[in-house]
Structure formats: structure tokens, C-alpha cells
Design a protein around this motif. Structure first.
Motif, short mmCIF file in Angstrom:
data_model
loop_
_atom_site.label_atom_id
_atom_site.label_comp_id
_atom_site.label_asym_id
_atom_site.label_seq_id
_atom_site.Cartn_x
_atom_site.Cartn_y
_atom_site.Cartn_z
N SER A 227 45.41 66.21 57.82
CA SER A 227 46.32 65.37 57.05
C SER A 227 47.26 64.59 57.97
O SER A 227 47.22 64.72 59.19
CB SER A 227 47.14 66.23 56.09
OG SER A 227 48.08 66.99 56.82
N VAL A 228 48.14 63.82 57.35
CA VAL A 228 49.13 63.06 58.13
C VAL A 228 50.21 63.97 58.70
O VAL A 228 50.95 63.57 59.59
CB VAL A 228 49.79 61.96 57.27
CG1 VAL A 228 48.77 60.92 56.87
CG2 VAL A 228 50.46 62.54 56.04
N LEU A 229 50.28 65.20 58.21
CA LEU A 229 51.27 66.16 58.72
C LEU A 229 50.82 66.87 59.98
O LEU A 229 51.58 67.62 60.59
CB LEU A 229 51.58 67.22 57.64
CG LEU A 229 52.24 66.71 56.37
CD1 LEU A 229 52.36 67.83 55.37
CD2 LEU A 229 53.59 66.10 56.67
N ALA A 230 49.57 66.66 60.39
CA ALA A 230 49.03 67.37 61.56
C ALA A 230 49.85 67.11 62.83
O ALA A 230 50.13 68.07 63.55
CB ALA A 230 47.57 66.98 61.75
N PRO A 231 50.27 65.89 63.14
CA PRO A 231 51.08 65.71 64.36
C PRO A 231 52.43 66.42 64.29
O PRO A 231 52.92 66.95 65.30
CB PRO A 231 51.28 64.18 64.45
CG PRO A 231 50.18 63.61 63.65
CD PRO A 231 49.89 64.60 62.58
N VAL A 232 53.03 66.47 63.10
CA VAL A 232 54.31 67.17 62.95
C VAL A 232 54.12 68.67 63.17
O VAL A 232 54.92 69.30 63.87
CB VAL A 232 54.90 66.89 61.54
CG1 VAL A 232 56.16 67.67 61.32
CG2 VAL A 232 55.13 65.40 61.36
N ASP B 213 51.70 70.08 64.84
CA ASP B 213 51.32 70.28 66.23
C ASP B 213 52.54 70.28 67.14
O ASP B 213 52.66 71.13 68.03
CB ASP B 213 50.33 69.21 66.66
CG ASP B 213 49.75 69.47 68.02
OD1 ASP B 213 49.43 70.64 68.30
OD2 ASP B 213 49.62 68.51 68.81
N SER B 214 53.46 69.36 66.92
CA SER B 214 54.66 69.32 67.77
C SER B 214 55.58 70.50 67.48
O SER B 214 56.26 70.99 68.37
CB SER B 214 55.41 68.01 67.59
OG SER B 214 55.89 67.91 66.26
N ALA B 215 55.59 70.99 66.24
CA ALA B 215 56.43 72.14 65.91
C ALA B 215 55.88 73.42 66.51
O ALA B 215 56.64 74.30 66.94
CB ALA B 215 56.55 72.29 64.39
N VAL B 216 54.57 73.52 66.58
CA VAL B 216 53.95 74.72 67.14
C VAL B 216 54.10 74.76 68.66
O VAL B 216 54.32 75.82 69.24
CB VAL B 216 52.45 74.78 66.74
CG1 VAL B 216 51.71 75.87 67.49
CG2 VAL B 216 52.32 74.99 65.25
N LYS B 217 54.02 73.62 69.28
CA LYS B 217 54.17 73.57 70.75
C LYS B 217 55.61 73.57 71.08
O LYS B 217 56.23 74.06 71.81
CB LYS B 217 53.51 72.33 71.31
CG LYS B 217 52.02 72.38 71.22
CD LYS B 217 51.42 71.16 71.85
CE LYS B 217 49.91 71.24 71.74
NZ LYS B 217 49.24 70.10 72.28
#
Length: 51
Positions: A40-45, A47-51
Motif C-alpha cells: 500500500s501507500v503506507l509501506a514507506p511510512v 518501513d521508516s518507522a521500523v528502521k
């Protein structure tokens, strides 16, 4: 010792199902929800929250 991520996830998931015994519909919803969120469009958000 290097353990592949997929193997670690399978072992942790199997232990979680055996020890906690969640209903199968909850497992299906979590797997499907994770699959849909990853594309989804939330994947980059996420991903950055997990890293």
C-alpha cells in the motif's frame, strides 16, 4: 550462527500458535492485513518507522 529471516518467522509463528492458541480467523486477518499493507501507500511510512 546465521538464521534466515523466513525460518525465524516460521518458528516464532509456530510457537506463538502453539502457546497462545489464537483463533484461526485472527491469524488469517493478520497475515492478509500485513500482505495488503506491504503493497500500500503506507509501506514507506511503515518501513521508516521500523528502521
Amino acid at each position: 550462527m546465521d538464521v534466515p529471516l523466513w525460518l525465524a518467522l516460521i518458528v516464532v509463528g509456530w510457537l506463538g500458535v502453539k502457546l497462545v492458541r489464537p483463533p484461526w480467523w485472527l491469524i488469517a486477518v493478520l497475515l492478509l492485513g500485513g500482505f495488503l499493507l506491504a503493497d500500500s501507500v503506507l509501506a514507506p511510512v511503515i518501513d521508516s518507522a521500523v528502521k
